[in-house]
Design a protein around this motif. Structure first.
Motif, short mmCIF file in Angstrom:
data_model
loop_
_atom_site.label_atom_id
_atom_site.label_comp_id
_atom_site.label_asym_id
_atom_site.label_seq_id
_atom_site.Cartn_x
_atom_site.Cartn_y
_atom_site.Cartn_z
N ASN A 173 0.94 -1.27 -0.11
CA ASN A 173 -0.10 -0.01 -0.07
C ASN A 173 0.76 1.45 -0.03
O ASN A 173 1.95 1.30 0.00
N VAL B 106 0.78 -6.12 1.34
CA VAL B 106 -0.74 -6.27 1.29
C VAL B 106 -1.14 -7.31 0.40
O VAL B 106 -0.06 -7.73 -0.66
N SER B 107 -2.16 -7.87 0.44
CA SER B 107 -2.65 -8.99 -0.85
C SER B 107 -2.75 -8.29 -2.05
O SER B 107 -3.08 -7.09 -2.07
N THR C 153 -6.07 -6.48 -2.78
CA THR C 153 -6.58 -5.43 -1.87
C THR C 153 -6.94 -4.20 -2.62
O THR C 153 -6.47 -3.84 -3.85
#
Length: 231
Positions: free
Chosen positions: A207, A213-214, A217
């Motif tokens: 991010n 993050v996935s 996301t």
């Protein structure tokens, strides 16, 4: 976050890789004692030759020929003795030495008299090694001049460019004459591309705060060093 900031660091290093600096003689500059070192350009040291019976004359020949390329408004005539390689890597007379702290590209501005052999040599070891270089005049036109070569007519404002390696020493001079000198430009080319390729291959998603993050996301994310919006 670590990898995110690594990407930022690589970007900054890539900018630094294009860094360059110039040193140009100015009309009225004082003469320079043989052996004086010039360190005003980052990551390279220039030495004003060796004992030659007189000091270098400084910027006593007014000229605007290489002002645009090097910021030089004058050139020097040498230090009172002709350039000469005596034995091994021992040079006498008018010779200019360059020692880079990083790999790079060096451009030297000079005045070469007619029928005088011009040399650029790597002189870090016991024997000098001729260096391959390219030369242009002040208008940017190519000049045919190899190591040990001569010109049929005097050239006031030649620019020779060659690759240099960190930790090495290079000599620029001409035999049987006092090579005139305007100044030089040093451009850093130390290896940054490998780092860029390595990090560009990182497919991890972050991010904007640099947190992993996935890849699913939603919103503004960073992947492979590029920002995009995941919908």
């Amino acid at each position: 976050m670590k990898k995110f900031f690594t990407l930022i660091a690589v970007a900054m290093m890539a900018v630094c890789a294009n860094a360059q600096g110039t040193y140009g003689l100015q009309n009225g500059d004082a003469g320079v004692e043989s052996g004086t070192q010039e360190k005003s350009v980052a990551n390279i040291t220039m030495t004003w030759g060796v004992a030659g019976g007189a000091d270098f004359k400084g910027g006593n020949k007014k000229s605007e020929v290489l002002n645009e390329q090097l910021g030089a408004t004058a050139y020097c005539e040498g230090n009172g003795a002709n350039g000469k390689l005596t034995e091994g890597c021992v040079y006498t007379g008018t010779v200019y030495f360059f020692e880079p702290a990083l790999d790079g590209k060096l451009t030297v501005g000079w005045v070469l008299n007619a029928n005088k052999k011009f040399y650029i040599q790597e002189c870090s070891g016991e024997k000098p090694q001729d260096v391959t270089f390219t030369t242009v005049d002040s208008e940017g036109s190519a000049v045919e001049l190899a190591c040990g070569g001569t010109l049929a007519e005097k050239l006031t404002g030649g620019l020779s460019t060659f690759a240099v390696a960190k930790g090495k020493k290079y000599a620029v001079y001409c035999a049987g004459s006092k090579l005139g000198f305007y100044g030089f430009k040093f451009e850093i080319t130390s290896g940054i591309s490998n780092l860029e390729v390595e990090n560009a291959a990182d497919n991890t998603t972050y991010n904007v705060a640099g947190q992993k993050v996935s890849e699913n996301t939603k919103g503004l994310v960073i992947k492979s060093g590029k920002k995009f919006i995941n919908k």
